[in-house]
Scaffold this motif. Structure first.
Motif, PDB file in Angstrom:
ATOM      1  N   UNK A  10      -9.136  -4.787   7.724  1.00 44.05           N
ATOM      2  CA  UNK A  10      -9.314  -3.368   8.014  1.00 44.05           C
ATOM      3  C   UNK A  10      -8.354  -2.906   9.087  1.00 44.05           C
ATOM      4  N   UNK A  40      -7.333  10.671   9.402  1.00 45.01           N
ATOM      5  CA  UNK A  40      -7.486  10.720   7.945  1.00 45.01           C
ATOM      6  C   UNK A  40      -7.840  12.135   7.495  1.00 45.01           C
ATOM      7  N   UNK A  90      -3.352  13.143   6.831  1.00 38.27           N
ATOM      8  CA  UNK A  90      -3.418  11.955   5.968  1.00 38.27           C
ATOM      9  C   UNK A  90      -2.101  11.186   5.938  1.00 38.27           C
ATOM     10  N   UNK A 118      -2.172   3.331   8.153  1.00 39.08           N
ATOM     11  CA  UNK A 118      -2.545   4.730   7.956  1.00 39.08           C
ATOM     12  C   UNK A 118      -2.225   5.548   9.196  1.00 39.08           C
ATOM     13  N   UNK A 160      -9.170   7.463  14.177  1.00 36.58           N
ATOM     14  CA  UNK A 160      -8.856   7.162  12.790  1.00 36.58           C
ATOM     15  C   UNK A 160      -9.450   8.209  11.850  1.00 36.58           C
ATOM     16  N   UNK A 161     -10.726   8.557  12.090  1.00 39.00           N
ATOM     17  CA  UNK A 161     -11.366   9.573  11.246  1.00 39.00           C
ATOM     18  C   UNK A 161     -10.599  10.878  11.336  1.00 39.00           C
ATOM     19  N   UNK A 191       0.821  -1.211   0.000  1.00 40.33           N
ATOM     20  CA  UNK A 191       0.000   0.000   0.000  1.00 40.33           C
ATOM     21  C   UNK A 191       0.859   1.267   0.000  1.00 40.33           C
ATOM     22  N   UNK A 204      -4.996  -2.065   7.789  1.00 36.39           N
ATOM     23  CA  UNK A 204      -5.071  -0.796   7.063  1.00 36.39           C
ATOM     24  C   UNK A 204      -5.021   0.357   8.056  1.00 36.39           C
ATOM     25  N   UNK A 205      -5.790   0.242   9.129  1.00 32.71           N
ATOM     26  CA  UNK A 205      -5.791   1.283  10.159  1.00 32.71           C
ATOM     27  C   UNK A 205      -4.389   1.510  10.712  1.00 32.71           C
TER      28      UNK A 205
END
Lengths: 343, 379
Positions: free
Chosen positions: B265, B343, B347, B272, B339-340, B54, B268-269
């Motif tokens: 998921x 992002x 980012x 990120x 997380x929100x 990724x 991914x978290x």
């Protein structure tokens, strides 16, 4: 043989209807705003919990202890008086009985507000960001929504009874002039299918026959030009996002008697409905509906005993298998337009 | 090693030191017990591997947990059929998950962007559903695959090694409980980090970054990008398999829930949160998530009440009610919110935050090459 196939076809309709409704909402959002919304399943779940709330409110009751009457255990009897029935009489009883369809009245404004708040609050900042980041932020939002629901309503499924008149099965075979009792189908599933058909028809009619819908379609085709013509396209798209949330919410409400809602019901449907959208073609509304029904029916056929004996485990993977094949053979999906998210 | 730039060498040495001394410097945080440290190592490897795909190529896979689960199953089968020694199990798991990744990657990489994500998700869900249903003879379904006394273990029996009591995985006869298990996993994390560092700096890594920045231009330049992305996919699948195998070593019970898409998921978290595309970021993200998962889930109302004790009576109970929504069972709510926020505002993850802060204190930017925080992923 025909009746078996017909029965499986019917069985696929209600699930297909649910997939089609969720996929329709997803596609509306993608087609208008260009946003890949992983929180759409959470909207479905929120709608389902509107039904739970409405039922809770309608079945509120006062409990008084009556020392004169005794329960079978010899303790003073607790007299429960349902408030709605006490106030509204027979109409109240009907209301409680029909709590699930009735909750749609609450769901529409709630989901509209939730959808518009979500779009204005967070998603509008992500139009220019890559799709990967849109997926991530909406995925995070979905987690937040389902955890909030979990902390309020607990982790267990909350069964919602369907209206008493709509329980039982309809003898569809007899309607069609076949032998009675061969093809029977639960009435509520029939209701769900009809409901979905009406909602889908309404969305299409709205887009096709109203001025608002015309502007939105123009905006989907070429956002910039519509903006240059002096139309506030962003506001219309915001409303479309709200509309998509309403569609998802209504799909959730009506599905509660079939599948008792819990906090992760949205995630379960989300993965499948994304597959549906991709199979139908990103951004194509008819594609989403067609693929929803197609996959629902295929899934139902795959869970026939005869098919399972032939290919063990096929019922578990059929949807994904179809998705993989379609994506590899037809990269745009079934009805995808040329050039939209084609890769 | 000799060709390594000085900065890379320093980073690697610092990382190694930090990992090896973890039992010491994590002690004040209450995290210095082997079980948690092992999980730090395992998910660190998983995240480093995920980042190779990724972070470097921009392909967002939503199905990496499948390789993790396959690695676990492969390792447990190696314990059952071959030997209780972990080395054959590791090798076997890496090979199996690599092959699995080769097949899935070959098909999925024919599409990019969201289609790639959906394809990987579809494959992972297929594996998960099959692990629960048709493949029960291999996966033992919901019960999970376990080691038993009566397993054949052909290699062990050939060497006339006997097992007394419940069989547990060993390394050359040594049991891997407690801190030896941690150091075993730590060794793998350090190797994994070293390899990732070498890959990132190599021409191959440059190629992957080029794919992320502008795949079309890479095509026009005359590169066939498919073999490169496929190689990245397989490598990151092998990393995931290695992590899964290590999890099977520390806890020889492989269950299908490791393959569910929420597990995909999670990685991914982690990536990120730490910072996709950076080397250390994903590891830090994995550590933070595992650490707070452990700490937050353990907090209950009693602890909160003591914490808010200094406040006036009404206020403290209100604070406890509010805060209790975010800890214990509600830990995922906190995770989702964090997380929100990450992002939206950051980012580039924690590493970007660190870079911004460093930039504030140090007006002259150190490395102009790093001034490109946000390349666009492949669409």
């Amino acid at each position: 043989m025909f009746d078996v196939i017909f029965l499986q076809f019917l069985n696929g309709l209600d699930k297909g209807a649910a997939y089609a409704l969720i996929a329709l909402g997803l596609t509306l959002v993608f087609g208008t705003l260009g946003v890949v919304n992983f929180a759409h399943g959470a909207l479905f779940m929120l709608g389902a919990f509107c039904a739970v709330v409405v039922r809770k409110v309608l079945t509120m009751e006062t409990i008084t202890v009556d020392p004169n009457q005794l329960s079978p255990w010899g303790t003073p009897l607790e007299v429960r008086t349902p408030l709605v029935q006490a106030w509204l009489g027979d109409f109240g009883a009907v209301l409680v009985n029909y709590s699930v369809p009735f909750s749609i009245l609450l769901t529409i404004p709630v989901m509209l507000v939730v959808g518009i708040a979500l779009e204005r609050g967070i998603i509008k900042h992500f139009y220019r960001r890559p799709h990967a980041e849109q997926i991530l932020v909406t995925f995070g939002l979905a987690i937040v929504a389902q955890e909030i629901i979990k902390s309020i309503f607990g982790p267990n499924s909350i069964p919602q009874p369907m209206p008493t008149d709509l329980r039982g099965t309809a003898d569809i075979g007899a309607w069609l002039g076949m032998q009675a009792g061969v093809i029977t189908y639960p009435i509520w599933r029939l209701v769900y299918f009809l409901f979905a058909a009406v909602v889908i028809g309404a969305v299409f009619a709205f887009l096709q026959f109203t001025t608002f819908g015309m502007v939105v379609r123009a905006g989907m085709a070429d956002r910039e030009t519509v903006g240059l013509l002096g139309i506030n396209i962003d506001r219309r798209f915001t409303i479309m996002f709200g509309l998509a949330a309403v569609v998802a919410g209504m799909a959730g409400v009506m599905y509660t008697p079939i599948l008792p809602p819990n906090y992760h019901i949205g995630m379960d449907f989300l993965v499948l409905s994304f597959v549906v959208v991709v199979v139908g073609g990103m951004g194509s509304l008819p594609g989403a509906v067609a693929a929803g029904f197609l996959l629902g029916i295929l899934q139902s056929f795959a869970s026939m005993t005869q098919v399972k004996a032939l290919v063990p485990g096929i019922d578990q993977i059929i949807i994904y298998l179809v998705a993989v094949v379609i994506l590899l053979v037809r990269p745009r999906g079934l009805f995808g337009r040329r050039g939209v998210m084609e890769a | 090693m000799a060709a390594m730039p000085r900065n890379d060498l320093l980073l690697f040495a610092g990382f190694t030191l930090a990992v090896l001394t973890m039992p010491i410097w994590l002690a004040p945080f209450g995290a210095a017990y082997p079980d948690l440290l092992q999980r730090f190592m395992i998910f660190g490897i998983f995240a480093v591997g995920f980042n190779i795909l990724f972070g470097l190529t921009g392909y967002l896979s939503f199905g990496h947990a499948a390789f993790f689960g396959v690695g676990s199953y492969a390792a447990v089968w190696s314990f059952k059929l071959l030997s209780l020694d972990v080395i054959p199990a590791m090798i076997f798991a890496i090979i199996v998950s690599g092959l699995f990744a080769l097949v899935i990657g070959y098909i999925s990489l024919r599409r990019s962007g969201i289609y790639f994500s959906i394809l990987t998700l579809a494959f992972a869900q297929m594996s998960y559903n099959m692990a629960y249903s048709v493949l029960t003879p291999i996966t033992n379904g919901e019960t999970g695959l376990q080691l038993t006394q009566s397993d054949p273990r052909h290699l062990d029996s050939a060497l006339a090694a006997t097992v007394v009591g419940q069989p547990i995985p060993t390394l050359l006869g040594q049991s891997l409980g407690g801190f030896s298990g941690f150091y075993f996993c730590a060794g793998f994390l350090i190797i994994a980090f070293f390899l990732a560092q070498r890959i990132t700096g190599s021409p191959f890594g440059m190629m992957l970054k080029g794919i992320k920045t502008n795949q079309t231009r890479m095509h026009y330049t005359g590169f066939n990008t498919k073999p490169y992305t496929l190689a990245a996919f397989v490598i990151s699948g092998m990393y995931a398999g290695l992590a899964g195998a290590l999890l099977a070593v520390t806890d020889p019970l492989a269950g299908a829930e490791r393959m569910q898409w929420t597990a995909s998921g999670e990685v991914v978290l982690m990536t990120i949160l730490g910072g996709a595309g950076t080397l250390v970021g994903p590891v830090i993200g994995a550590w933070l998530i595992k650490y707070f998962e452990n700490i937050f889930s353990a907090i209950n109302d009693g602890i909160l009440r003591r914490f808010f004790d200094f406040l006036p009576d009404g206020v403290d109970s209100a604070m406890v009610t509010v805060a209790s929504k975010f800890v214990g069972e509600g830990w995922f709510l906190t995770l989702g919110l964090v997380f929100v926020i990450i992002v939206i505002f950051l980012p580039g993850g924690i590493m970007e935050g660190v870079r911004r802060i460093a930039h504030l204190f140090n007006r002259a930017p150190k490395a102009p090459g790093k001034a490109n925080p946000q390349p666009q992923p492949a669409e």
